[in-house]
Structure formats: structure tokens, C-alpha cells
Scaffold this active site. Structure first.
Site, PDB file in Angstrom:
ATOM      1  N   ASP A 238       0.819   8.030  -3.937  1.00 60.09           N
ATOM      2  CA  ASP A 238      -0.034   9.110  -4.427  1.00 60.09           C
ATOM      3  C   ASP A 238       0.790  10.105  -5.235  1.00 60.09           C
ATOM      4  O   ASP A 238       1.872   9.766  -5.730  1.00 60.09           O
ATOM      5  CB  ASP A 238      -0.737   9.782  -3.232  1.00 60.09           C
ATOM      6  CG  ASP A 238       0.264  10.214  -2.170  1.00 60.09           C
ATOM      7  OD1 ASP A 238       1.437  10.507  -2.503  1.00 60.09           O
ATOM      8  OD2 ASP A 238      -0.115  10.266  -0.979  1.00 60.09           O
ATOM      9  N   SER A 239       0.320  11.345  -5.337  1.00 63.95           N
ATOM     10  CA  SER A 239       1.003  12.324  -6.189  1.00 63.95           C
ATOM     11  C   SER A 239       2.410  12.667  -5.700  1.00 63.95           C
ATOM     12  O   SER A 239       3.185  13.253  -6.444  1.00 63.95           O
ATOM     13  CB  SER A 239       0.182  13.609  -6.280  1.00 63.95           C
ATOM     14  OG  SER A 239       0.045  14.181  -5.001  1.00 63.95           O
TER      15      SER A 239
END
Ligand SMILES: *[C@@H]1O[C@H](CO)[C@@H](O)[C@H](O)[C@H]1NC(C)=O
Length: 356
Positions: free
Chosen positions: A36-37
Site C-alpha cells: 500500500d502507500s
């Protein structure tokens, strides 16, 4: 074993480049990055989503000060791990214009996508992102169509995959966006069965990767959720309570699941231990002046305001925006995990995993 391949359409995107890090001898042939980020290097730049970080002040400490899409002021820990392994930062899969240019890269690839998670629907309210299953689809494309062009001899391709390292940093959004902020999910699942669902889906995806021929995995355990983000203002109490349960439950199930994968599919794994990368622990260890206060000016979603002026002394901060950490934090995680003395990665340091 031959990689288990099926056909997949290629994706067209625009090429980016990042600055070179110091070159060292290759310890492993490649680093493949999923998540993810926390470790997205710019895939979301090419997707129709609000979850983007390709504007200043993000990336302000990168060479050239280019906001390439990382949710931090500089590099993330996937990039620093690559550097330790003597590899360039794995480029975002979606950043290549065509298969021709993409297939030239054999030192690793980054498939991570901000706002997404393990489950297909996590984070999709912000727009399109790549859930883990889609990231693995693209990895399959890398193995079956891109790598096989550059490494046509089957035994050599198998060796490349066996020696390569997979890094997975995921599950945070499944808890925050997918569970805490989604009342329907909380009604359908209690936290134990939701966690079982996550770990089971993660294992399904890891098994797919193993069937393609890779063996060595680094999986980040789930650290404490930072409930101070403006996102959680209205549900802060639930967030705090859930946070306390998640860590022991997710992490215990994760280790059990990785042990089964090891027994059944012959993989090797190491876990980035969540208690070693806890915000408060890291703050104390590196002497951060500001632990939760974000370095940049934040908007109502907790991201940096576009083109705003960030703090000057960025190495004194752990949070760059309300939800994402600064480069000093990322470097700390990579350095500690590479070197075995602190027990940050268990049972192997990344150095040990790379040497097996
Ligand atoms: C997630 O989506 C993919 C298709 O993109 C599908 O193959 C997979 O079964 C889905 N996973 C779940 C758990 O629904």
C-alpha cells in the site's frame, strides 16, 4: 518447477525515472514489492483516484525534488532495502509506456498501490487502486512475459526467481479504511474473523507467487494504527480499542500462516516485527523531536496540502503527513532489518535471507 503462467493483457503507461543510488555488488538478482502507500513508489499516479501523492511537498528530499508518487518526503523502506541489496529502487509497474521498456528491468518492480489492501474492495472509495490480487496478476505478467524475454533459458529464470526477494507491506488499509470506516464490514465480521479473512487472503496470494517460482519473502507485521489521524476523529475510541486487539491477533495469525506456507510450499520468510517499528519506539531510538505532529500542512483527509511549504527540519519529524511517515523512519526500518543485531526482522535479517 516451471512458473505457472497464464496470459494477461499488457498495460500502457508513461515512463518515469528516479535518481540512481550508490551502486553495490548484487546480493540478490531482484526485489519485488507489493503493498500500500507505505511503499507505493508511484503506481497510483497512473490510476483514477484521489489517493495520489505526486505533488510537492511529497518527494521534496528526492534528488531533483521530484514528487514521483511516494507518500513521504524522500525514499521509502522498499527503496532503502533495495539499496542495501545493491539494487536500484524498484520502479512502479504502471510507469512504463510499453512492454519493451518494462521488460528491460530485471532488478525488481514495485506493484504497491496507495489506499488498497489485501481485500478487493478495500480503499476503493477513493477511486481505482490495485488490490493485492491485481498486484500479483501484474507480477505474473512480469514473470511470464517480461522476464522470460530477458532470461529465456528456463533454468536461469527459475534461479533468478528463487534468489529474488519479495517484500510485502499491507493490511493497514484493510483495518482502517476497510473495517473501521466501513460499518457494513463491522456488522458482518467481528475482529477475529475479519483478521482470519485477511490472513487467509494474504496466504492465497503468497501461494500464487510461490507457484510462479519465488521463495524468499519479507512480510511486514501490522504495527499500531495511529488513531490521531483526522480520519479517525469521530471514531477515535473504536480506533484505539481495535488497535490494541489487532497487533497481537494479526501478527500471531500471520506467523502461523507463514509457517504453513513454509511447510507446504518450501518458502523462506522473515517478518518485520511490529513492536520494533512502533512509532514511539522509533521516536525514542532516533531522538525525533516530533512524533505525531505532521511535517507538512494537512488537508481534511490528512494528506499534505498541494504545493504547501513543509517543515524545514524534516529529520526531526516522524510523520510527514497525518498518515505517512518521513524518510528517516523508512531508513530506520530498512537499516535495522538488514542488520540482524536488533531483531527487527525475525527469524532472519534481510542480509541473512539474501545469503541463503
Ligand atoms: C478479487 O478479484 C479478483 C479479480 O480481479 C478475483 O479473481 C478474486 O477471486 C477476488 N477475490 C475475492 C476474495 O473475491
Amino acid at each position: 518447477m516451471a512458473p505457472l503462467c497464464r496470459s494477461l493483457v499488457t498495460f500502457v503507461a508513461i515512463a518515469l525515472f528516479s535518481c540512481p543510488l550508490s551502486a553495490r555488488a548484487h546480493v540478490v538478482p531482484a526485489l519485488y514489492v507489493f503493498g500500500d502507500s507505505t511503499i507505493d513508489a508511484g503506481n497510483n499516479n497512473f490510476l483514477n483516484t484521489l489517493a495520489k501523492t505526486n505533488f510537492t511537498p511529497y518527494g521534496i528530499d528526492l534528488c531533483g525534488k521530484l514528487p514521483l508518487g511516494r507518500a513521504t518526503n524522500g525514499l521509502n523502506y522498499a527503496d532503502f532495502i533495495a539499496e542495501h541489496l545493491g539494487l536500484p529502487p524498484p520502479p512502479p509497474y504502471l510507469s512504463f509506456e510499453d512492454q519493451e521498456s518494462r521488460s528491460k528491468v530485471i532488478t525488481g518492480m514495485n506493484y504497491a498501490s496507495s489506499s488498497c489492501g489485501i481485500l478487493n474492495h478495500t480503499g476503493t472509495r477513493a477511486g481505482k487502486c490495485l488490490p493485492l490480487s491485481e498486484q500479483v496478476d501484474y507480477f505474473e505478467n512480469t514473470v511470464c512475459h517480461d522476464l522470460s524475454r530477458q532470461i529465456p533459458i528456463k533454468d536461469e529464470l527459475n534461479l533468478h526467481l528463487e534468489k529474488s526477494i519479495i517484500l510485502i507491506s499491507i493490511a493497514g488499509n484493510d483495518y482502517t479504511l476497510g473495517y473501521l470506516l466501513d460499518e457494513k464490514m463491522r456488522m458482518m465480521y467481528d475482529i477475529t474473523s475479519y483478521t482470519e479473512l485477511l490472513v487467509h487472503s494474504l496466504a492465497t496470494n503468497i501461494k500464487r507467487m510461490a507457484e510462479l517460482g519465488v521463495k524468499k519473502f519479507i512480510v511486514r507485521g501490522m504495527p499500531m494504527i495511529s488513531c490521531l489521524s483526522p480520519f479517525f476523529k469521530v471514531i477515535k475510541q473504536q480506533c484505539d480499542e481495535l488497535g490494541k486487539e489487532i497487533i497481537p491477533s494479526y501478527n500471531a495469525q500471520l506467523v502461523k500462516s507463514m509457517d504453513s506456507l513454509k511447510a507446504e510450499h518450501g518458502i523462506l520468510y522473515t517478518i518485520i516485527m511490529p513492536e520494533k517499528i512502533e512509532i514511539n519506539t522509533v521516536a525514542a531510538e532516533i531522538g525525533s523531536k516530533f512524533t505525531y505532529e505532521p511535517c507538512c500542512e494537512i488537508n481534511e483527509f490528512g494528506g499534505c496540502i498541494k504545493d504547501s511549504e513543509p517543515c524545514k527540519n524534516r529529520d526531526d519529524y516522524l510523520h510527514f503527513d497525518a498518515a505517512h511517515l518521513t524518510q528517516v523512519f523508512h531508513k530506520f526500518v530498512a537499516d535495522r532489518c538488514f542488520d540482524g543485531t536488533s531483531g527487527t526482522c525475525k527469524p532472519y535479517s534481510i542480509f541473512e535471507l539474501s545469503a541463503i
